[in-house]
Design a protein around this motif. Structure first.
Motif, PDB file in Angstrom:
ATOM      1  N   HIS A 110       0.833  -1.207   0.000  1.00 52.60           N
ATOM      2  CA  HIS A 110       0.000   0.000   0.000  1.00 52.60           C
ATOM      3  C   HIS A 110       0.872   1.262   0.000  1.00 52.60           C
ATOM      4  O   HIS A 110       0.591   2.222  -0.731  1.00 52.60           O
ATOM      5  CB  HIS A 110      -0.915  -0.017   1.226  1.00 52.60           C
ATOM      6  CG  HIS A 110      -1.940   1.067   1.236  1.00 52.60           C
ATOM      7  ND1 HIS A 110      -2.923   1.179   0.275  1.00 52.60           N
ATOM      8  CD2 HIS A 110      -2.127   2.117   2.091  1.00 52.60           C
ATOM      9  CE1 HIS A 110      -3.678   2.242   0.536  1.00 52.60           C
ATOM     10  NE2 HIS A 110      -3.216   2.824   1.633  1.00 52.60           N
ATOM     11  N   CYS A 111       1.941   1.262   0.801  1.00 51.21           N
ATOM     12  CA  CYS A 111       2.865   2.402   0.804  1.00 51.21           C
ATOM     13  C   CYS A 111       3.491   2.580  -0.578  1.00 51.21           C
ATOM     14  O   CYS A 111       3.648   3.711  -1.062  1.00 51.21           O
ATOM     15  CB  CYS A 111       3.965   2.189   1.840  1.00 51.21           C
ATOM     16  SG  CYS A 111       3.418   2.330   3.549  1.00 51.21           S
ATOM     17  N   SER A 112       3.846   1.466  -1.182  1.00 57.00           N
ATOM     18  CA  SER A 112       4.441   1.522  -2.517  1.00 57.00           C
ATOM     19  C   SER A 112       3.484   2.164  -3.514  1.00 57.00           C
ATOM     20  O   SER A 112       3.869   2.999  -4.328  1.00 57.00           O
ATOM     21  CB  SER A 112       4.822   0.108  -2.969  1.00 57.00           C
ATOM     22  OG  SER A 112       5.243   0.096  -4.313  1.00 57.00           O
TER      23      SER A 112
ATOM     24  N   SER B 226      13.821  11.339  -5.190  1.00 53.96           N
ATOM     25  CA  SER B 226      12.959  10.264  -4.693  1.00 53.96           C
ATOM     26  C   SER B 226      13.235   8.957  -5.429  1.00 53.96           C
ATOM     27  O   SER B 226      13.254   7.883  -4.813  1.00 53.96           O
ATOM     28  CB  SER B 226      11.483  10.652  -4.843  1.00 53.96           C
ATOM     29  OG  SER B 226      11.123  10.849  -6.200  1.00 53.96           O
ATOM     30  N   ALA B 227      13.469   9.018  -6.722  1.00 51.83           N
ATOM     31  CA  ALA B 227      13.761   7.798  -7.481  1.00 51.83           C
ATOM     32  C   ALA B 227      15.023   7.122  -6.957  1.00 51.83           C
ATOM     33  O   ALA B 227      15.058   5.892  -6.772  1.00 51.83           O
ATOM     34  CB  ALA B 227      13.912   8.128  -8.966  1.00 51.83           C
ATOM     35  N   LEU B 228      16.066   7.905  -6.703  1.00 54.38           N
ATOM     36  CA  LEU B 228      17.310   7.336  -6.182  1.00 54.38           C
ATOM     37  C   LEU B 228      17.106   6.771  -4.782  1.00 54.38           C
ATOM     38  O   LEU B 228      17.687   5.744  -4.426  1.00 54.38           O
ATOM     39  CB  LEU B 228      18.407   8.401  -6.167  1.00 54.38           C
ATOM     40  CG  LEU B 228      18.890   8.866  -7.542  1.00 54.38           C
ATOM     41  CD1 LEU B 228      19.828  10.061  -7.404  1.00 54.38           C
ATOM     42  CD2 LEU B 228      19.594   7.722  -8.278  1.00 54.38           C
ATOM     43  N   LEU B 229      16.265   7.412  -3.988  1.00 56.64           N
ATOM     44  CA  LEU B 229      15.990   6.922  -2.643  1.00 56.64           C
ATOM     45  C   LEU B 229      15.256   5.578  -2.698  1.00 56.64           C
ATOM     46  O   LEU B 229      15.575   4.652  -1.936  1.00 56.64           O
ATOM     47  CB  LEU B 229      15.156   7.946  -1.882  1.00 56.64           C
ATOM     48  CG  LEU B 229      14.806   7.609  -0.436  1.00 56.64           C
ATOM     49  CD1 LEU B 229      16.071   7.381   0.378  1.00 56.64           C
ATOM     50  CD2 LEU B 229      13.984   8.716   0.179  1.00 56.64           C
TER      51      LEU B 229
ATOM     52  N   ALA C 152       9.907  -7.941  -3.115  1.00 59.13           N
ATOM     53  CA  ALA C 152       8.687  -8.392  -3.790  1.00 59.13           C
ATOM     54  C   ALA C 152       7.577  -7.353  -3.688  1.00 59.13           C
ATOM     55  O   ALA C 152       6.899  -7.063  -4.671  1.00 59.13           O
ATOM     56  CB  ALA C 152       8.226  -9.719  -3.183  1.00 59.13           C
ATOM     57  N   ALA C 153       7.402  -6.783  -2.518  1.00 59.41           N
ATOM     58  CA  ALA C 153       6.289  -5.866  -2.311  1.00 59.41           C
ATOM     59  C   ALA C 153       6.515  -4.510  -2.963  1.00 59.41           C
ATOM     60  O   ALA C 153       5.564  -3.836  -3.346  1.00 59.41           O
ATOM     61  CB  ALA C 153       6.045  -5.676  -0.809  1.00 59.41           C
ATOM     62  N   VAL C 154       7.757  -4.097  -3.074  1.00 55.74           N
ATOM     63  CA  VAL C 154       8.053  -2.750  -3.554  1.00 55.74           C
ATOM     64  C   VAL C 154       8.595  -2.772  -4.978  1.00 55.74           C
ATOM     65  O   VAL C 154       9.020  -1.747  -5.502  1.00 55.74           O
ATOM     66  CB  VAL C 154       9.046  -2.054  -2.585  1.00 55.74           C
ATOM     67  CG1 VAL C 154       9.183  -0.574  -2.892  1.00 55.74           C
ATOM     68  CG2 VAL C 154       8.568  -2.202  -1.155  1.00 55.74           C
TER      69      VAL C 154
ATOM     70  N   ASP D 134      10.651  -0.343  -9.937  1.00 50.87           N
ATOM     71  CA  ASP D 134      10.559  -0.346 -11.401  1.00 50.87           C
ATOM     72  C   ASP D 134      10.192   1.044 -11.919  1.00 50.87           C
ATOM     73  O   ASP D 134      10.735   1.505 -12.930  1.00 50.87           O
ATOM     74  CB  ASP D 134       9.520  -1.369 -11.874  1.00 50.87           C
ATOM     75  CG  ASP D 134       9.999  -2.803 -11.716  1.00 50.87           C
ATOM     76  OD1 ASP D 134      11.213  -3.007 -11.494  1.00 50.87           O
ATOM     77  OD2 ASP D 134       9.167  -3.727 -11.797  1.00 50.87           O
ATOM     78  N   ALA D 135       9.255   1.705 -11.231  1.00 54.52           N
ATOM     79  CA  ALA D 135       8.866   3.060 -11.643  1.00 54.52           C
ATOM     80  C   ALA D 135      10.036   4.031 -11.487  1.00 54.52           C
ATOM     81  O   ALA D 135      10.225   4.926 -12.320  1.00 54.52           O
ATOM     82  CB  ALA D 135       7.670   3.531 -10.814  1.00 54.52           C
ATOM     83  N   ALA D 136      10.828   3.850 -10.431  1.00 57.93           N
ATOM     84  CA  ALA D 136      11.993   4.718 -10.217  1.00 57.93           C
ATOM     85  C   ALA D 136      13.019   4.522 -11.330  1.00 57.93           C
ATOM     86  O   ALA D 136      13.580   5.486 -11.857  1.00 57.93           O
ATOM     87  CB  ALA D 136      12.617   4.423  -8.859  1.00 57.93           C
ATOM     88  N   LYS D 137      13.258   3.266 -11.693  1.00 63.11           N
ATOM     89  CA  LYS D 137      14.205   2.985 -12.772  1.00 63.11           C
ATOM     90  C   LYS D 137      13.715   3.568 -14.095  1.00 63.11           C
ATOM     91  O   LYS D 137      14.489   4.156 -14.858  1.00 63.11           O
ATOM     92  CB  LYS D 137      14.402   1.470 -12.914  1.00 63.11           C
ATOM     93  CG  LYS D 137      15.127   0.823 -11.756  1.00 63.11           C
ATOM     94  CD  LYS D 137      15.181  -0.686 -11.915  1.00 63.11           C
ATOM     95  CE  LYS D 137      15.865  -1.343 -10.726  1.00 63.11           C
ATOM     96  NZ  LYS D 137      15.886  -2.820 -10.851  1.00 63.11           N
TER      97      LYS D 137
END
Length: 537
Positions: free
Chosen positions: A217-219, A231-234, A246-248, A253-256
């Motif tokens: 849910h946080c993801s 934020s992407a690098l974090l 698995a959960a994140v 993937d969105a950050a990459k």
């Protein structure tokens, strides 16, 4: 039977039972200790952090402090210390009074003479573990156990006696708000915040207590927020435990994808990219859409970046060998650059030799084998062409009886189609007798400007006032035989920066060239050949 902890949070809500004595069978005692980020510390549970960047800097400082403490022989108690305490069974007897929603307790005195005083475990005596305050809440062991393997094991193995009704968790101040949000989520399936710094704290503590549904849910909430480079690098720097990975995964993937899209033009952002950490560089180099002149430019960037980031030779060689070189597509580098790879002192010689050998074998392989390797899910990342500004070539060179080379240029039907009405495609440079040449494919008007047609040209790179006379011949594979058929030949004296060729290579209009029954596309690919010979200079 083991419960399914990975189920999404879309089930029934037990929000009414949260911290309610009527629907609870245990008391959870939460001891908040000072930790290395004590009260008022910047970043504690998102407090004091005005941005993702602040959160990241604070977390980095915490990790560095922990590393230094470890090196000095110090260690901290795990933030999620659990104690089981035996209490009288009448703890839950009705008293006629309304239960307090949250029981705040003062920390017990640290005595000098036993009891809550000295403990044989030195970590309990550290100043950073001084209990600042205590919270107690009513919990349902069944509800918590259904969502968390941590609580499932705690309540099934650690509280076997009927009179053990209290469990104690010890956390740091930075985890307090996040833990309360997590416990509320277990009951309700909802969070009360969309603040990115607090969501990150909740994500971290959800991982510690193995609440996969809250992590997911946080993801989702973090993915719905605007992405930035920070934020992407974090997100790529989050702990890599199996459950979190698995959960994140959708978040990482969105950050990459964000980093790959933002920095796909390496030339435009080179100064900025030089400061991006390793995880971000890996995300960028994985992209097939990287807009670079050639794979040679990717290799040059990798060497430049790693030299700037890792001054020590051993560390630099390790990072190159295990993390970065596997992302360089040596099979699409020029032979001239591959020779430099073998001579590079930053690389492990054995690994460099293998990479160059594999690249040369690929270049010598049959076209259908090359396409199969590029399409195979196991090898596609190694052999797939990127969105190069200059198309790769196959080049065969000869020294005798004259300096001579044969360059092969393959263009897909889609690439040719995009040339209309006035586009151009340039090849990578290739060299003959010390001079740099290139091919360029055009959609242009014929000599009489009557119609559009396909043209092919040979150019020489700028080299001062050097003059070179070249005999050249253009050929193309044709159906049905598949053999190369000569289409144009001539000779030209180049003086640098000039190009020569034929505006209508196939002597047909553009629609006929691109037609489905065109003789020049074999399995959707146009195969061109240019043969160059230097007889005088």
């Amino acid at each position: 039977m083991e419960p399914d902890f990975s189920r999404a949070s879309g089930g029934p809500s037990y929000e009414f039972a949260f911290n309610s004595v009527n629907f609870s069978d245990r008391v959870l005692r939460i001891e908040i200790v000072a930790g290395d980020d004590g009260p008022g510390a910047k970043g504690a549970a998102g407090e004091g952090c005005s941005s993702i960047a602040d959160w990241a800097r604070h977390r980095k400082r915490r990790r560095e402090d922990l590393r230094r403490d470890k090196e000095c022989g110090k260690y901290m108690l795990e933030p999620s210390t659990v104690k089981i305490e035996a209490e009288e069974c009448d703890t839950y007897e009705e008293t006629g009074e309304e239960p307090v929603a949250m029981i705040e307790e003062s920390p017990p005195d640290i005595g000098q003479d036993g009891g809550d005083g000295e403990n044989s475990d030195s970590s309990w005596n550290m100043e950073c573990n001084q209990v600042l305050r205590v919270k107690s809440i009513y919990i349902s062991s069944a509800i918590l156990a259904a969502k968390s393997p941590f609580f499932y094991k705690l309540f099934s193995n650690g509280m076997k006696e009927s009179d053990q009704r209290h469990a104690t968790l010890r956390i740091t101040t930075s985890e307090e708000s996040a833990l309360m949000e997590l416990l509320s989520f277990i009951y309700s399936g909802k969070l009360t915040t969309n603040e990115p710094t607090l969501l990150l704290d909740i994500l971290m503590i959800s991982d510690k207590f193995e609440v996969v549904s809250c992590m997911r849910h946080c993801s989702q909430l973090l993915r719905s927020l605007p992405m930035t480079t920070e934020s992407a690098l974090l997100y790529l720097d989050l702990p890599s435990s199996i459950s979190m990975a698995a959960a994140v995964q959708p978040l990482t993937d969105a950050a990459k994808e964000f980093l790959a899209n933002k920095y796909k033009d390496l030339t435009k952002f080179q100064d900025e990219v030089m400061n991006i950490p390793l995880a971000g560089i890996e995300a960028i180099l994985c992209s097939n859409d990287l807009q670079v002149a050639s794979e040679d430019a990717v290799y040059d960037f990798v060497i430049k970046w790693v030299r700037a980031q890792y001054p020590r030779t051993e560390e630099r060689r390790e990072i190159l060998g295990t993390r970065l070189l596997p992302l360089v597509r040596f099979s699409h580098m020029t032979c001239r650059k591959l020779r430099k790879v073998l001579a590079c002192s930053d690389l492990d010689h054995e690994q460099a030799s293998k990479s160059v050998t594999d690249a040369l074998l690929y270049k010598a392989d049959a076209p259908h084998r090359q396409r199969a390797l590029a399409a195979d899910v196991l090898t596609c990342r190694k052999y797939t062409e990127r969105a190069y500004k200059y198309r790769p070539l196959k080049v065969v060179e000869f020294d005798q009886p004259y300096p001579q080379c044969i360059a092969y240029l393959d263009l897909k039907r889609e690439e040719c189609s995009r040339l209309f009405p006035s586009g151009r495609i340039y090849s990578q440079a290739f060299h003959l007798a010390g001079q740099g040449f290139f091919l360029s494919a055009h959609c242009n008007m014929d000599q009489q400007s009557a119609f559009h047609c396909f043209g092919l040209f040979l150019g020489m790179q700028e080299k001062g006032s050097t003059s070179v006379t070249v005999d050249y011949e253009f050929a193309a594979r044709t159906r049905p035989s598949g053999d190369f058929v000569s289409k144009y030949k001539g000779y030209y004296t180049f003086t640098g920066g000039k190009a020569v060729g034929y505006r209508n290579l196939f002597a047909i209009p553009w629609p006929s060239f691109m037609a489905d029954d065109s003789l020049f596309f074999i399995d959707g690919v146009l195969h061109l050949r240019a043969e160059l010979t230097i007889k005088q200079s």
